[in-house]
Design a protein around this motif. Sequence first.
Motif, PDB file in Angstrom:
ATOM      1  N   ASP A 100       1.511  -0.856  10.873  1.00 54.77           N
ATOM      2  CA  ASP A 100       1.598  -2.142   9.768  1.00 54.77           C
ATOM      3  C   ASP A 100       0.509  -2.004   8.774  1.00 54.77           C
ATOM      4  OD1 ASP A 100      -0.971  -1.931  11.506  1.00 54.77           O
ATOM      5  OD2 ASP A 100      -1.559  -3.863  12.170  1.00 54.77           O
ATOM      6  N   ASN A 101      -0.425  -0.842   8.197  1.00 52.02           N
ATOM      7  CA  ASN A 101      -1.230  -0.551   7.661  1.00 52.02           C
ATOM      8  C   ASN A 101      -0.374  -0.511   6.449  1.00 52.02           C
ATOM      9  OD1 ASN A 101      -3.074  -0.373   5.456  1.00 52.02           O
ATOM     10  ND2 ASN A 101      -4.742   1.577   6.645  1.00 52.02           N
ATOM     11  N   PRO A 102      -0.332  -0.833   4.825  1.00 45.20           N
ATOM     12  CA  PRO A 102       1.263  -0.107   4.074  1.00 45.20           C
ATOM     13  C   PRO A 102      -0.002   0.694   2.717  1.00 45.20           C
ATOM     14  CG  PRO A 102      -0.111  -2.439   3.144  1.00 45.20           C
ATOM     15  CD  PRO A 102      -0.126  -1.964   4.966  1.00 45.20           C
ATOM     16  N   LEU A 103       1.703   1.469   2.474  1.00 45.30           N
ATOM     17  CA  LEU A 103       0.503   2.391   1.684  1.00 45.30           C
ATOM     18  C   LEU A 103       0.914   1.817   0.324  1.00 45.30           C
ATOM     19  CD1 LEU A 103       2.911   5.093   2.824  1.00 45.30           C
ATOM     20  CD2 LEU A 103       0.728   4.496   3.790  1.00 45.30           C
ATOM     21  N   ILE A 104       0.293   3.120  -1.054  1.00 48.29           N
ATOM     22  CA  ILE A 104       0.337   2.283  -2.179  1.00 48.29           C
ATOM     23  C   ILE A 104       1.133   4.040  -2.847  1.00 48.29           C
ATOM     24  CG2 ILE A 104      -0.862   3.000  -4.222  1.00 48.29           C
ATOM     25  CD1 ILE A 104      -3.374   2.552  -2.688  1.00 48.29           C
ATOM     26  N   MET A 119      -2.652  -2.294  -8.005  1.00 51.15           N
ATOM     27  CA  MET A 119      -2.326  -3.862  -8.163  1.00 51.15           C
ATOM     28  C   MET A 119      -1.679  -4.227  -7.098  1.00 51.15           C
ATOM     29  SD  MET A 119      -2.632  -5.003 -12.183  1.00 51.15           S
ATOM     30  CE  MET A 119      -1.875  -3.207 -12.823  1.00 51.15           C
ATOM     31  N   ILE A 120      -1.312  -5.322  -6.647  1.00 47.98           N
ATOM     32  CA  ILE A 120      -0.193  -5.609  -5.365  1.00 47.98           C
ATOM     33  C   ILE A 120       0.673  -6.661  -6.264  1.00 47.98           C
ATOM     34  CG2 ILE A 120      -0.085  -6.955  -2.961  1.00 47.98           C
ATOM     35  CD1 ILE A 120      -1.646  -4.874  -2.546  1.00 47.98           C
ATOM     36  N   PHE A 121       1.660  -6.638  -6.125  1.00 47.03           N
ATOM     37  CA  PHE A 121       3.136  -7.438  -6.303  1.00 47.03           C
ATOM     38  C   PHE A 121       3.870  -8.129  -5.108  1.00 47.03           C
ATOM     39  CE2 PHE A 121       1.806  -3.993  -9.644  1.00 47.03           C
ATOM     40  CZ  PHE A 121       2.025  -4.657 -11.133  1.00 47.03           C
ATOM     41  N   THR A 164       4.679  -7.991  -0.386  1.00 47.62           N
ATOM     42  CA  THR A 164       4.151  -7.206  -1.486  1.00 47.62           C
ATOM     43  C   THR A 164       4.092  -5.797  -0.918  1.00 47.62           C
ATOM     44  OG1 THR A 164       2.493  -7.547   0.003  1.00 47.62           O
ATOM     45  CG2 THR A 164       2.684  -9.253  -1.772  1.00 47.62           C
ATOM     46  N   VAL A 165       3.701  -5.213  -2.765  1.00 45.74           N
ATOM     47  CA  VAL A 165       4.109  -3.463  -2.571  1.00 45.74           C
ATOM     48  C   VAL A 165       2.423  -3.214  -3.941  1.00 45.74           C
ATOM     49  CG1 VAL A 165       5.567  -3.874  -4.628  1.00 45.74           C
ATOM     50  CG2 VAL A 165       5.123  -1.730  -3.238  1.00 45.74           C
ATOM     51  N   ALA A 166       2.231  -2.318  -3.240  1.00 49.31           N
ATOM     52  CA  ALA A 166       1.289  -1.969  -3.578  1.00 49.31           C
ATOM     53  C   ALA A 166       1.456  -0.656  -5.358  1.00 49.31           C
ATOM     54  CB  ALA A 166      -0.290  -0.958  -3.142  1.00 49.31           C
ATOM     55  N   VAL A 167       0.876  -0.637  -5.938  1.00 48.41           N
ATOM     56  CA  VAL A 167       1.315   0.335  -6.957  1.00 48.41           C
ATOM     57  C   VAL A 167       0.232   0.980  -7.777  1.00 48.41           C
ATOM     58  CG1 VAL A 167       3.576   0.628  -8.982  1.00 48.41           C
ATOM     59  CG2 VAL A 167       3.600  -0.968  -6.938  1.00 48.41           C
ATOM     60  N   PRO A 171      -1.240   7.277   1.152  1.00 49.77           N
ATOM     61  CA  PRO A 171      -1.873   7.090   1.524  1.00 49.77           C
ATOM     62  C   PRO A 171      -3.589   8.275   1.269  1.00 49.77           C
ATOM     63  CG  PRO A 171      -0.844   7.570   3.283  1.00 49.77           C
ATOM     64  CD  PRO A 171      -0.090   8.037   1.859  1.00 49.77           C
ATOM     65  N   SER A 172      -4.653   8.382   1.352  1.00 52.44           N
ATOM     66  CA  SER A 172      -5.112   9.578   1.798  1.00 52.44           C
ATOM     67  C   SER A 172      -4.800  10.279   2.706  1.00 52.44           C
ATOM     68  CB  SER A 172      -6.780   8.873   1.383  1.00 52.44           C
ATOM     69  OG  SER A 172      -6.660   7.667   2.832  1.00 52.44           O
ATOM     70  N   ALA A 173      -4.994  11.518   2.411  1.00 50.59           N
ATOM     71  CA  ALA A 173      -4.613  12.691   2.861  1.00 50.59           C
ATOM     72  C   ALA A 173      -5.566  12.871   4.221  1.00 50.59           C
ATOM     73  CB  ALA A 173      -3.902  14.229   1.707  1.00 50.59           C
TER      74      ALA A 173
HETATM   75  P1  AMP Z   1      -5.110   4.275   1.596  1.00 53.64           P
HETATM   76  O1  AMP Z   1      -5.372   4.486  -0.008  1.00 53.64           O
HETATM   77  O2  AMP Z   1      -5.213   4.829   2.447  1.00 53.64           O
HETATM   78  O3  AMP Z   1      -6.779   3.836   1.893  1.00 53.64           O
HETATM   79  O4  AMP Z   1      -4.339   3.217   1.845  1.00 53.64           O
HETATM   80  C1  AMP Z   1      -4.055   1.463   0.753  1.00 53.64           C
HETATM   81  C2  AMP Z   1      -4.690   1.010   0.739  1.00 53.64           C
HETATM   82  O5  AMP Z   1      -3.706  -0.500  -0.290  1.00 53.64           O
HETATM   83  C3  AMP Z   1      -5.097  -0.112   2.368  1.00 53.64           C
HETATM   84  O6  AMP Z   1      -6.364   0.051   2.358  1.00 53.64           O
HETATM   85  C4  AMP Z   1      -3.829  -1.158   2.861  1.00 53.64           C
HETATM   86  O7  AMP Z   1      -4.041  -2.009   3.361  1.00 53.64           O
HETATM   87  C5  AMP Z   1      -3.736  -1.355   1.029  1.00 53.64           C
HETATM   88  N1  AMP Z   1      -2.789  -1.693   0.710  1.00 53.64           N
HETATM   89  C6  AMP Z   1      -1.393  -1.268   0.790  1.00 53.64           C
HETATM   90  N2  AMP Z   1      -0.129  -1.639   0.350  1.00 53.64           N
HETATM   91  C7  AMP Z   1      -1.099  -2.784   0.485  1.00 53.64           C
HETATM   92  C8  AMP Z   1      -0.182  -4.613   0.125  1.00 53.64           C
HETATM   93  N3  AMP Z   1       1.152  -4.478  -0.248  1.00 53.64           N
HETATM   94  N4  AMP Z   1      -0.684  -5.803   0.780  1.00 53.64           N
HETATM   95  C9  AMP Z   1      -2.379  -5.296   1.300  1.00 53.64           C
HETATM   96  N5  AMP Z   1      -2.765  -4.439   0.488  1.00 53.64           N
HETATM   97  C10 AMP Z   1      -1.854  -3.034   0.915  1.00 53.64           C
END
Ligand code: AMP
Length: 339
Positions: free
Chosen positions: A58-62, A96-98, A114-117, A139-141
């Motif tokens: 449940d932890n989304p990616l960038i 940024m979260i869109f 939403t998506v993080a970019v 995400p971080s490696a």
């Molecule tokens: P990391 O870079 O490994 O720390 O993981 C990406 C971070 O961005 C995490 O803290 C996620 O919870 C956050 N994140 C990614 N996508 C979203 C989203 N759609 N809404 C809120 N936070 C996000």
Amino acid sequence: MQTQHLTDREEELRIAAALLRDGELVAIPTETVYGLAADARNGAAVASIFKAKGRPGDNPLIVHIASKEQLTPLVAEIPPVAEALAAAYWPGPLTMIFNKAPTVPDEVTAGLSTVAVRMPSHPVAQKLIQLSGCPLAAPSANRSGSPSPTDARRVAEDMDGRIAAIVDGGACEVGVESTVVSVCGDRVRLLRPGAVTVAMLEAVAGSVDIDEAVLAPLREGAEAASPGMKYKHYAPAARVVLVRGTAEAYVRYVNDKAAEGVMALCFDGEEAGLTVPYLTYGRREDPAAQAQQVFEALRQLDERGAALAYTACPSPEGIGLAVYNRLLRAAGFEVITLE
Ligand code: AMP
Ligand code: MG
């Protein structure tokens, strides 16, 4: 799986780009920390990131892009404030979260709407996005829960045998993960502090809301605006306790606690008089150096076999807010204030 160790030479970046196109996982350097990348359009490839990291589903990616054209297909709309922030800070350590476009796989967003970019500035990250033609979910490696890796050796410690390749681009310049802001609502909301500071955001966006999860543990039953904030993060095996106070008071306090397994993590130049083993992480008045060194210092605590690390508390100004935010989580919010 045999993990290939690649340099940042053009022909080796081509190998990495081909792996990414084939749905494989490749660890890549960025200016913040190393990322574990997969083709963001390939749900199965993205799902394997979670497996390799042991990351909660449940932890989304960038999603990392190399040009503004790559943003449009990922998002429902681009609010004017996002245009302004992108013009000011992209490429760079700002996520940024869109509201997302329907085509973004659920594996990337953990089912969120939403998506993080982010558009990284690191030349190797940019080159890999261009050569592969893929937006890269990353995400971080690190293995989930442990400190983010800031050089390729630390990536290999966590990921050797689990991923197709690691690209070595040297040490990361910033050292802490990107600033994360939501641009979905009426106001810009800071979800995770980073090198793009609150003052820098406010210079472009006017006043910015700071999510309470930046400085406090999530309240029981509350929903996390950024799911990553829920987890105990960035933590070494050692128990970390933050100690707020002057250099003199810190040294006195820590010496008083001397025992087997106790270590000090202090600022450069403030080691004098410590009777316990110590590591340093930048000067007190240099938060950028603290950011560069903090995760490596946390990893070294484990190598030194620390059971308990009294850590000098950074001042939460500028990028120092990011250092403080990460250390608060490493410490499970355990902070002692000396008189
Ligand atoms: P990391 O870079 O490994 O720390 O993981 C990406 C971070 O961005 C995490 O803290 C996620 O919870 C956050 N994140 C990614 N996508 C979203 C989203 N759609 N809404 C809120 N936070 C996000
Ligand atoms: Mg992470």
